[in-house]
Design a protein around this motif. Structure first.
Motif, PDB file in Angstrom:
ATOM      1  N   GLU A  22      -7.109  -4.830  -5.631  1.00  0.00           N
ATOM      2  CA  GLU A  22      -7.194  -5.437  -4.302  1.00  0.00           C
ATOM      3  C   GLU A  22      -8.588  -5.973  -4.024  1.00  0.00           C
ATOM      4  N   PHE A  77      -5.538   0.527  -8.302  1.00  0.00           N
ATOM      5  CA  PHE A  77      -4.969  -0.474  -7.400  1.00  0.00           C
ATOM      6  C   PHE A  77      -6.007  -0.981  -6.403  1.00  0.00           C
ATOM      7  N   LEU A  78      -6.896  -0.090  -5.932  1.00  0.00           N
ATOM      8  CA  LEU A  78      -7.983  -0.540  -5.061  1.00  0.00           C
ATOM      9  C   LEU A  78      -8.880  -1.542  -5.784  1.00  0.00           C
ATOM     10  N   GLN A 106      -4.392   5.194  -7.569  1.00  0.00           N
ATOM     11  CA  GLN A 106      -4.844   4.603  -6.310  1.00  0.00           C
ATOM     12  C   GLN A 106      -6.147   3.835  -6.506  1.00  0.00           C
ATOM     13  N   ARG A 107      -7.065   4.419  -7.253  1.00  0.00           N
ATOM     14  CA  ARG A 107      -8.352   3.762  -7.493  1.00  0.00           C
ATOM     15  C   ARG A 107      -8.156   2.460  -8.272  1.00  0.00           C
ATOM     16  N   THR A 118      -0.975   9.038  -8.102  1.00  0.00           N
ATOM     17  CA  THR A 118      -2.129   9.825  -8.548  1.00  0.00           C
ATOM     18  C   THR A 118      -3.407   9.237  -7.956  1.00  0.00           C
ATOM     19  N   PRO A 119      -4.461  10.039  -7.829  1.00  0.00           N
ATOM     20  CA  PRO A 119      -5.748   9.495  -7.366  1.00  0.00           C
ATOM     21  C   PRO A 119      -6.281   8.416  -8.304  1.00  0.00           C
ATOM     22  N   ARG A 171       1.936   3.222  -6.828  1.00  0.00           N
ATOM     23  CA  ARG A 171       0.527   3.039  -6.463  1.00  0.00           C
ATOM     24  C   ARG A 171      -0.103   4.348  -6.018  1.00  0.00           C
ATOM     25  N   ASN A 172       0.662   5.165  -5.323  1.00  0.00           N
ATOM     26  CA  ASN A 172       0.103   6.369  -4.700  1.00  0.00           C
ATOM     27  C   ASN A 172       0.423   7.655  -5.458  1.00  0.00           C
ATOM     28  N   GLU A 205       0.815  -1.218   0.000  1.00  0.00           N
ATOM     29  CA  GLU A 205       0.000   0.000   0.000  1.00  0.00           C
ATOM     30  C   GLU A 205       0.846   1.264   0.000  1.00  0.00           C
ATOM     31  N   THR A 206       2.090   1.163   0.433  1.00  0.00           N
ATOM     32  CA  THR A 206       2.959   2.340   0.514  1.00  0.00           C
ATOM     33  C   THR A 206       3.755   2.590  -0.767  1.00  0.00           C
ATOM     34  N   ASP A 207       3.554   1.772  -1.775  1.00  0.00           N
ATOM     35  CA  ASP A 207       4.347   1.883  -3.000  1.00  0.00           C
ATOM     36  C   ASP A 207       4.153   3.249  -3.666  1.00  0.00           C
TER      37      ASP A 207
END
Length: 274
Positions: A269, A265-266, A262-263, A258-259, A255-256, A250-252
């Motif tokens: 998951e 990757f969510l 993040q979406r 851009t918004p 992954r983080n 999650e801290t990658d």
């Protein structure tokens, strides 16, 4: 060769005498590589192969696997198609890859998105800088027009039929072959809207490292870029290496970044939460 083939015993002897023969463009079995990144154990190496000019390769990769491509001599073109290995109706969507990320030019940190809003692979490292998300690949007609021939087993095989061969190894057919991206050969859009190819040749040894964010089927076609202006069929070997790796945390930072990322990757998951 005709005399050998006319005698089954001689043909068998000839075939067995070829055991151990090595050429540049072939898989290494079992895989061996002497340039794995620091911290990657030899037993984590999964795939080592050099794809011939005009050739193709395919493999199923588990989530977390790293895929390294090296343009050995500066004139390779890695056409890339991706499928969700568990549900191959989900596949790389080049339009969404461009649209969702507000950027049409692939580079380190960019995501390769599926048609269901999930990340199939991410680009972890890139020292090439010339890639293409616009043009797709060649077909028999385009190759025949440029080189005089373009069928799969001609001297000038085309990208679409190479993708068909790779997809068939996973039970997929013609309708499953979709638009690809091209790595190592670039294309930009000029102010007047025209596509400007940037196909080199370049310095050899450029590389791209990708990370599988889902279980994926990868199909790679190493054929000349469809907009290559050269009249000769110009392409050189492409090296492929994969090794086991950790699933993206999650801290990658990718992954983080851009918004939108993040979406995506969510969504991945959530898929694996079933």
């Amino acid at each position: 060769m005709t005399a050998v083939l006319s005698d089954p015993s001689a043909a068998r002897a000839h075939a067995r005498a070829m055991a151990g023969t090595r050429v540049e463009s072939m898989p290494v079995l079992p895989p061996v590589a002497d340039d794995l990144p620091e911290g990657v154990a030899a037993e984590d190496l999964l795939w080592e192969e050099t794809i011939a000019p005009g050739g193709y390769a395919t493999r199923r990769l588990a989530r977390g696997t790293r895929l390294r491509l090296i343009d050995l001599k500066g004139d390779a073109c890695a056409g890339l198609q991706l499928f969700n290995a568990e549900m191959p109706t989900e596949r790389l969507n080049v339009a969404d890859t461009v649209k969702v990320q507000w950027n049409a030019y692939l580079s380190a940190g960019k995501l390769l998105l599926s048609d269901m809003g999930r990340v199939l692979m991410s680009i972890v490292e890139d020292n090439a800088g010339t890639h293409d998300a616009f043009c797709g690949t060649s077909n028999a007609a385009t190759n025949a027009a440029k080189y005089g021939e373009g069928a799969n087993y001609s001297p000038y095989p085309n990208g679409r039929e190479r993708f068909l061969l790779g997809a068939a190894k996973h039970g997929l057919g013609r309708r499953d072959v979709h638009p690809c991206i091209n790595l190592f050969k670039g294309a930009t859009i000029a102010e007047d809207g025209s596509i400007v190819p940037d196909v080199g040749p370049f310095e050899g040894g450029r590389s791209v490292l990708l990370r599988a964010e889902m279980d994926v089927v990868v199909v790679i076609a190493n054929v000349p870029h469809v907009l290559d202006p050269r009249s000769q069929y110009s392409v050189t070997p492409l090296r492929v290496t994969t090794w086991r790796g950790e699933v993206t945390p999650e801290t990658d930072p990718i992954r983080n970044a851009t918004p939108e990322g993040q979406r995506a990757f969510l969504n991945v998951e959530d898929y694996f939460r079933r």
